[in-house]
Design an enzyme around this catalytic site. Structure first.
Site, PDB file in Angstrom:
ATOM      1  N   THR A  20       0.648  -1.156   0.036  1.00 17.16           N
ATOM      2  CA  THR A  20       0.045   0.212   0.111  1.00 17.16           C
ATOM      3  C   THR A  20       0.723   1.097  -0.084  1.00 17.16           C
ATOM      4  O   THR A  20       0.221   2.223  -0.178  1.00 17.16           O
ATOM      5  CB  THR A  20      -0.986   0.042   1.309  1.00 17.16           C
ATOM      6  N   GLY A  21       2.246   1.044   0.101  1.00 17.32           N
ATOM      7  CA  GLY A  21       2.910   2.575   0.249  1.00 17.32           C
ATOM      8  C   GLY A  21       3.383   2.780  -1.317  1.00 17.32           C
ATOM      9  O   GLY A  21       3.014   2.208  -2.057  1.00 17.32           O
ATOM     10  N   VAL A  23       6.273   2.921  -2.703  1.00 15.38           N
ATOM     11  CA  VAL A  23       7.204   1.899  -3.389  1.00 15.38           C
ATOM     12  C   VAL A  23       6.260   0.645  -3.666  1.00 15.38           C
ATOM     13  O   VAL A  23       6.340   0.231  -4.677  1.00 15.38           O
ATOM     14  CB  VAL A  23       8.378   1.454  -2.635  1.00 15.38           C
ATOM     15  N   ARG A 118      21.252  -5.191   3.207  1.00 16.99           N
ATOM     16  CA  ARG A 118      22.144  -4.657   2.064  1.00 16.99           C
ATOM     17  C   ARG A 118      23.517  -5.204   2.172  1.00 16.99           C
ATOM     18  O   ARG A 118      24.189  -5.435   1.186  1.00 16.99           O
ATOM     19  CB  ARG A 118      21.837  -3.343   1.583  1.00 16.99           C
ATOM     20  N   CYS A 157      18.394   4.379  -3.422  1.00 17.20           N
ATOM     21  CA  CYS A 157      17.993   4.796  -4.649  1.00 17.20           C
ATOM     22  C   CYS A 157      19.037   5.690  -5.126  1.00 17.20           C
ATOM     23  O   CYS A 157      19.138   5.650  -6.365  1.00 17.20           O
ATOM     24  CB  CYS A 157      16.443   5.725  -4.313  1.00 17.20           C
ATOM     25  N   SER A 187       9.917  12.487  -3.770  1.00 14.32           N
ATOM     26  CA  SER A 187       9.305  11.126  -3.821  1.00 14.32           C
ATOM     27  C   SER A 187       9.961  10.010  -3.075  1.00 14.32           C
ATOM     28  O   SER A 187       9.749   9.035  -2.626  1.00 14.32           O
ATOM     29  CB  SER A 187       9.058  10.721  -5.291  1.00 14.32           C
ATOM     30  N   LYS A 213      25.019   5.364   3.667  1.00 10.71           N
ATOM     31  CA  LYS A 213      24.318   4.274   2.594  1.00 10.71           C
ATOM     32  C   LYS A 213      25.094   4.447   1.420  1.00 10.71           C
ATOM     33  O   LYS A 213      25.700   3.338   0.841  1.00 10.71           O
ATOM     34  CB  LYS A 213      22.803   4.424   2.499  1.00 10.71           C
ATOM     35  N   ARG A 243      17.893  16.975   0.021  1.00 14.64           N
ATOM     36  CA  ARG A 243      16.383  16.942  -0.327  1.00 14.64           C
ATOM     37  C   ARG A 243      16.061  18.257  -1.174  1.00 14.64           C
ATOM     38  O   ARG A 243      16.278  19.353  -0.576  1.00 14.64           O
ATOM     39  CB  ARG A 243      15.360  16.761   0.647  1.00 14.64           C
ATOM     40  N   HIS A 250      16.630  11.418  -8.704  1.00 13.70           N
ATOM     41  CA  HIS A 250      17.748  11.815  -7.898  1.00 13.70           C
ATOM     42  C   HIS A 250      18.998  12.132  -8.890  1.00 13.70           C
ATOM     43  O   HIS A 250      19.393  11.394 -10.014  1.00 13.70           O
ATOM     44  CB  HIS A 250      18.227  10.846  -7.115  1.00 13.70           C
TER      45      HIS A 250
END
Length: 360
Positions: A20-21, A23, A118, A157, A187, A213, A243, A250
């Site tokens: 539902t999110g 992504v 990851r 991302c 986003s 990350k 941001r 991006h």
């Protein structure tokens, strides 16, 4: 021409966790009508379970919820509720920590967008065109962890966008140091994300946990597969993340120190000719070109370039000499598609086409 399906006339059943999110919805769009995979189940939190997907979801897309999926009943994100052999995870980190291993223990292939696993040395962190051989550590992952399934991760991302631009350079010249500055779309913060009064007319020079990350994932993406783990590349990365008031896309500005010196024209030519790993071509989600070089002095731009290759192409431009290091350039990619859901779907296609996902 797309390769023939490894599953013949039938399609492989798959599920989306965290459907539902933002992504999760991107997964739904990409999997609706997929020629190899059939989305049969959607999972979400307890407050959504039992509702139809249409009832449980605040749909963010410009087009309607795919009709075949709108009526699916939302399930709990557990192996007892989800029966598909392959699950795409858009779960947040807090939920993914326990949920994803439970699926791997239950003989499922988990393709995750979450950050939790990851950097585990036996979990492949894969960009299909860059490091498909990293999937070979799955056997060691299963042996070490005692499960019959597997977890395969795609990256952050912004890290995916930057690493795709760095990969051809690393393969040809080697890389010693990278200085990266990102301008990341709203986003990328999910929905509802950043408050409008914080981002309109503004730049926020902080994204929680984002810089480590990028600094770690660049190195793992470009590292070497050993017999039972991934050895990160011995490069040093310094990242600043910001941001900005852009919807999708991006942008990553990088200065790069090379191991084997080459001038800007050599690097530019290699980027222009790079096609990525052959096993990642002609898959249903493969763009014609994973990397496109633009020579226009003011490109790439999110408004003009973010949808290149249906959102799966990274556009690189402004390749030039750097007065402190060696080379500098700008890379742009769609953070929700190439940087998230699309990357996982392409990884699943790669696994299927190479026999790592078998027909049940």
């Amino acid at each position: 021409m797309t390769r023939e399906s490894p599953f013949g006339a039938s399609r492989l059943p798959v599920a989306v966790l965290g459907a539902t999110g933002a992504v999760g919805q991107a997964f739904v769009r990409l999997l609706a009508g997929h020629p190899w995979f059939e989305l049969i189940e959607v999972g979400a939190s307890e407050r959504s379970a039992g509702k139809s997907y249409a009832e449980a979801t605040r749909w963010l897309g410009d087009s309607p919820i795919p009709a075949a999926i709108a009526g699916l009943t939302v399930q709990l994100c557990s192996p007892a509720s989800i029966r598909a052999p392959v699950v795409f995870s858009a779960l947040d980190a807090a939920t993914a920590a326990d949920a994803e291993p439970s699926f791997a223990k239950s003989d499922r292939i988990v393709l995750t967008n979450a950050r939790n696993y990851r950097m585990e040395p036996d979990v492949p962190l894969v960009i299909a065109e860059v490091n498909p051989d990293h999937l070979d550590v799955i056997a060691a992952q299963r042996k070490r962890r005692g499960w019959s399934g597997a977890i395969v991760a795609n990256g952050n991302c912004a890290a995916i966008v930057g690493a795709m631009a760095l990969a051809p350079i690393q393969q040809r010249f080697g890389i010693r140091r990278v200085f990266a500055v990102t301008m990341q779309a709203v986003s990328g913060a999910g929905y509802p994300g950043v408050a409008s009064l914080d981002i309109l007319g503004n730049v926020i020079p902080y994204i929680k946990d984002e810089e480590p990350k990028i600094e770690e994932e660049f190195c793992k993406f470009l590292g070497l597969r050993e017999s039972d783990h991934i050895q990160s590349a011995p490069m040093v990365v310094s990242a600043h993340t910001n941001r900005v008031a852009v919807e999708h896309g991006h942008t990553v500005c990088m200065s790069i120190e090379l191991n084997r010196k080459g001038d800007a024209s050599e690097v530019e030519a290699h980027l222009a000719n790079w096609r990525g790993a052959p096993e990642a071509t002609r898959l249903p989600s493969s763009p014609e070109r994973p990397l496109v070089l633009t020579k226009e002095p003011d490109r790439p731009q999110p408004r003009r370039d973010v949808d290149a290759g249906a959102g799966m192409t990274v556009t690189v431009g402004r390749v030039r000499r750097d007065p402190i290091l060696d080379i500098r350039l700008v890379a742009l990619g769609h953070n929700v598609i190439r940087g998230a859901a699309g990357a996982s779907v392409l990884n699943a296609e790669l696994m299927a086409s190479t026999g790592r996902i078998a027909k049940p």
